[in-house]
Scaffold this motif. Structure first.
Motif, PDB file in Angstrom:
ATOM      1  N   THR A  13     -44.361 -26.285  27.266  1.00  0.00           N
ATOM      2  CA  THR A  13     -45.697 -25.710  27.261  1.00  0.00           C
ATOM      3  C   THR A  13     -46.095 -25.305  25.849  1.00  0.00           C
ATOM      4  OG1 THR A  13     -45.460 -24.892  29.514  1.00  0.00           O
ATOM      5  CG2 THR A  13     -47.162 -23.866  28.167  1.00  0.00           C
ATOM      6  N   LEU A  14     -47.180 -25.884  25.373  1.00  0.00           N
ATOM      7  CA  LEU A  14     -47.763 -25.521  24.081  1.00  0.00           C
ATOM      8  C   LEU A  14     -48.849 -24.488  24.320  1.00  0.00           C
ATOM      9  CD1 LEU A  14     -48.520 -25.942  21.014  1.00  0.00           C
ATOM     10  CD2 LEU A  14     -50.183 -27.616  21.868  1.00  0.00           C
ATOM     11  N   ILE A  15     -48.787 -23.395  23.579  1.00  0.00           N
ATOM     12  CA  ILE A  15     -49.906 -22.460  23.529  1.00  0.00           C
ATOM     13  C   ILE A  15     -50.276 -22.343  22.059  1.00  0.00           C
ATOM     14  CG2 ILE A  15     -50.755 -20.138  23.988  1.00  0.00           C
ATOM     15  CD1 ILE A  15     -48.664 -19.954  26.240  1.00  0.00           C
ATOM     16  N   ASN A  16     -51.491 -22.773  21.740  1.00  0.00           N
ATOM     17  CA  ASN A  16     -51.977 -22.743  20.362  1.00  0.00           C
ATOM     18  C   ASN A  16     -53.224 -21.871  20.330  1.00  0.00           C
ATOM     19  OD1 ASN A  16     -52.543 -23.195  17.700  1.00  0.00           O
ATOM     20  ND2 ASN A  16     -52.722 -25.413  17.868  1.00  0.00           N
ATOM     21  N   VAL A  17     -53.142 -20.772  19.602  1.00  0.00           N
ATOM     22  CA  VAL A  17     -54.263 -19.847  19.484  1.00  0.00           C
ATOM     23  C   VAL A  17     -54.948 -20.084  18.139  1.00  0.00           C
ATOM     24  CG1 VAL A  17     -54.985 -17.435  19.459  1.00  0.00           C
ATOM     25  CG2 VAL A  17     -53.064 -18.152  20.907  1.00  0.00           C
ATOM     26  N   PHE A  18     -56.204 -20.464  18.207  1.00  0.00           N
ATOM     27  CA  PHE A  18     -57.021 -20.694  17.016  1.00  0.00           C
ATOM     28  C   PHE A  18     -57.942 -19.496  16.817  1.00  0.00           C
ATOM     29  CE2 PHE A  18     -56.135 -24.868  18.780  1.00  0.00           C
ATOM     30  CZ  PHE A  18     -55.911 -25.684  17.681  1.00  0.00           C
ATOM     31  N   THR A  19     -58.091 -19.057  15.580  1.00  0.00           N
ATOM     32  CA  THR A  19     -59.079 -18.037  15.236  1.00  0.00           C
ATOM     33  C   THR A  19     -60.186 -18.738  14.458  1.00  0.00           C
ATOM     34  OG1 THR A  19     -57.345 -16.382  15.076  1.00  0.00           O
ATOM     35  CG2 THR A  19     -59.456 -15.830  14.072  1.00  0.00           C
ATOM     36  N   VAL A  20     -61.428 -18.465  14.841  1.00  0.00           N
ATOM     37  CA  VAL A  20     -62.580 -19.119  14.204  1.00  0.00           C
ATOM     38  C   VAL A  20     -63.625 -18.088  13.811  1.00  0.00           C
ATOM     39  CG1 VAL A  20     -62.293 -21.315  15.429  1.00  0.00           C
ATOM     40  CG2 VAL A  20     -63.707 -19.525  16.441  1.00  0.00           C
ATOM     41  N   GLN A  21     -64.445 -18.462  12.856  1.00  0.00           N
ATOM     42  CA  GLN A  21     -65.598 -17.635  12.508  1.00  0.00           C
ATOM     43  C   GLN A  21     -66.571 -17.654  13.682  1.00  0.00           C
ATOM     44  OE1 GLN A  21     -66.268 -15.850   9.552  1.00  0.00           O
ATOM     45  NE2 GLN A  21     -64.098 -16.283   9.211  1.00  0.00           N
ATOM     46  N   ARG A  24     -68.495 -20.831  15.279  1.00  0.00           N
ATOM     47  CA  ARG A  24     -67.787 -22.112  15.191  1.00  0.00           C
ATOM     48  C   ARG A  24     -66.935 -22.397  16.422  1.00  0.00           C
ATOM     49  NH1 ARG A  24     -65.848 -24.360   9.690  1.00  0.00           N
ATOM     50  NH2 ARG A  24     -66.697 -26.193  10.724  1.00  0.00           N
ATOM     51  N   GLN A  25     -66.908 -21.459  17.345  1.00  0.00           N
ATOM     52  CA  GLN A  25     -66.072 -21.623  18.524  1.00  0.00           C
ATOM     53  C   GLN A  25     -66.438 -22.880  19.307  1.00  0.00           C
ATOM     54  OE1 GLN A  25     -66.630 -19.123  22.076  1.00  0.00           O
ATOM     55  NE2 GLN A  25     -64.495 -18.473  21.789  1.00  0.00           N
ATOM     56  N   ARG A  26     -67.702 -23.070  19.590  1.00  0.00           N
ATOM     57  CA  ARG A  26     -68.146 -24.221  20.385  1.00  0.00           C
ATOM     58  C   ARG A  26     -67.763 -25.526  19.690  1.00  0.00           C
ATOM     59  NH1 ARG A  26     -67.940 -25.489  24.969  1.00  0.00           N
ATOM     60  NH2 ARG A  26     -68.050 -23.257  25.120  1.00  0.00           N
ATOM     61  N   GLU A  27     -67.896 -25.581  18.381  1.00  0.00           N
ATOM     62  CA  GLU A  27     -67.524 -26.781  17.618  1.00  0.00           C
ATOM     63  C   GLU A  27     -66.045 -27.125  17.837  1.00  0.00           C
ATOM     64  OE1 GLU A  27     -67.522 -28.254  12.921  1.00  0.00           O
ATOM     65  OE2 GLU A  27     -68.047 -26.177  13.418  1.00  0.00           O
ATOM     66  N   LEU A  28     -65.188 -26.105  17.802  1.00  0.00           N
ATOM     67  CA  LEU A  28     -63.757 -26.347  17.996  1.00  0.00           C
ATOM     68  C   LEU A  28     -63.456 -26.730  19.439  1.00  0.00           C
ATOM     69  CD1 LEU A  28     -60.920 -26.484  16.891  1.00  0.00           C
ATOM     70  CD2 LEU A  28     -60.730 -24.008  17.260  1.00  0.00           C
ATOM     71  N   VAL A  29     -64.085 -26.073  20.400  1.00  0.00           N
ATOM     72  CA  VAL A  29     -63.896 -26.426  21.811  1.00  0.00           C
ATOM     73  C   VAL A  29     -64.263 -27.890  22.034  1.00  0.00           C
ATOM     74  CG1 VAL A  29     -64.834 -26.076  24.142  1.00  0.00           C
ATOM     75  CG2 VAL A  29     -64.129 -24.102  22.767  1.00  0.00           C
ATOM     76  N   SER A  54     -62.539 -17.520  23.990  1.00  0.00           N
ATOM     77  CA  SER A  54     -62.633 -16.074  24.194  1.00  0.00           C
ATOM     78  C   SER A  54     -64.092 -15.664  24.333  1.00  0.00           C
ATOM     79  CB  SER A  54     -61.980 -15.317  23.036  1.00  0.00           C
ATOM     80  OG  SER A  54     -62.709 -15.508  21.838  1.00  0.00           O
ATOM     81  N   THR A  55     -64.323 -14.615  25.077  1.00  0.00           N
ATOM     82  CA  THR A  55     -65.691 -14.176  25.327  1.00  0.00           C
ATOM     83  C   THR A  55     -66.333 -13.543  24.096  1.00  0.00           C
ATOM     84  OG1 THR A  55     -64.896 -12.075  26.218  1.00  0.00           O
ATOM     85  CG2 THR A  55     -65.300 -13.862  27.800  1.00  0.00           C
ATOM     86  N   ASP A  56     -65.526 -13.172  23.101  1.00  0.00           N
ATOM     87  CA  ASP A  56     -66.106 -12.596  21.881  1.00  0.00           C
ATOM     88  C   ASP A  56     -66.451 -13.664  20.842  1.00  0.00           C
ATOM     89  OD1 ASP A  56     -63.642 -13.325  20.821  1.00  0.00           O
ATOM     90  OD2 ASP A  56     -63.068 -11.287  20.247  1.00  0.00           O
ATOM     91  N   ALA A  89     -57.867 -27.950  12.266  1.00  0.00           N
ATOM     92  CA  ALA A  89     -57.421 -27.012  11.229  1.00  0.00           C
ATOM     93  C   ALA A  89     -58.538 -26.707  10.239  1.00  0.00           C
ATOM     94  CB  ALA A  89     -56.208 -27.587  10.501  1.00  0.00           C
ATOM     95  N   ALA A  90     -59.407 -27.677   9.993  1.00  0.00           N
ATOM     96  CA  ALA A  90     -60.523 -27.465   9.068  1.00  0.00           C
ATOM     97  C   ALA A  90     -61.590 -26.539   9.662  1.00  0.00           C
ATOM     98  CB  ALA A  90     -61.145 -28.807   8.677  1.00  0.00           C
ATOM     99  N   ILE A  91     -61.716 -26.519  10.978  1.00  0.00           N
ATOM    100  CA  ILE A  91     -62.695 -25.652  11.635  1.00  0.00           C
ATOM    101  C   ILE A  91     -62.151 -24.229  11.763  1.00  0.00           C
ATOM    102  CG2 ILE A  91     -63.936 -25.206  13.806  1.00  0.00           C
ATOM    103  CD1 ILE A  91     -63.956 -28.295  14.201  1.00  0.00           C
ATOM    104  N   ALA A  92     -60.878 -24.107  12.071  1.00  0.00           N
ATOM    105  CA  ALA A  92     -60.265 -22.802  12.334  1.00  0.00           C
ATOM    106  C   ALA A  92     -59.913 -22.076  11.039  1.00  0.00           C
ATOM    107  CB  ALA A  92     -59.011 -22.991  13.173  1.00  0.00           C
TER     108      ALA A  92
END
Length: 108
Positions: A13-21, A24-29, A54-56, A89-92
Motif C-alpha cells: 500500500t502506497l500512501i503519498n501525501v502531497f502539499t500544494v499551494q 493548485r489542488q484541483r490541478e494535481l488531482v 483535503s477540504t482545506d 512533483a512540479a505542482i506540489a
C-alpha cells in the motif's frame, strides 16, 4: 480488483501525501487521475488507486495498492510513469510517499 483494507492483505500500500499551494489542488488531482487512468493502472501489479483532496485545499493524498513492493518499484523505474511523477512533483510544494502495512481495521 477493488481497494481492500484488511489485515494481512497480500498487497503493498502506497500512501503519498502531497502539499500544494491553495489554488493548485484541483490541478494535481486532475494530473494524478489522468496519470492513473492512462499509465499506472496498466502497469503489472497495479491493484487500485484512490485520490483524496483535503477540504482545506492544501493537500492531496494518493492511496494506491500494488500486488507487491517489487511491482511498485518497477513502476517507479518506468520512464512513462516517471513523466507523470515529475509533473506531480512540479505542482506540489512537498510530497511524502511511503509503503505501508495495515496494522488495525475497525468497523461499526
Amino acid at each position: 480488483m477493488a481497494t481492500t483494507i484488511t489485515l494481512n492483505a497480500p498487497v503493498a500500500t502506497l500512501i503519498n501525501v502531497f502539499t500544494v499551494q491553495n489554488g493548485r489542488q484541483r490541478e494535481l488531482v486532475e494530473l494524478l487521475t489522468t496519470a492513473t487512468e492512462e499509465v499506472m493502472r496498466h502497469r503489472p501489479g497495479f491493484v487500485a488507486a484512490n485520490i483524496h483532496a483535503s477540504t482545506d485545499g492544501t493537500r492531496v493524498v494518493n492511496y494506491a495498492q500494488w500486488e507487491s513492493a517489487a511491482d511498485f518499484e518497477a513502476m517507479l523505474a518506468d520512464p512513462e510513469a516517471q513523466v507523470h511523477m515529475r509533473q506531480a512533483a512540479a505542482i506540489a510544494d512537498h510530497f511524502d510517499p511511503h509503503l505501508y502495512t495495515v496494522e488495525s481495521v475497525h468497523h461499526q
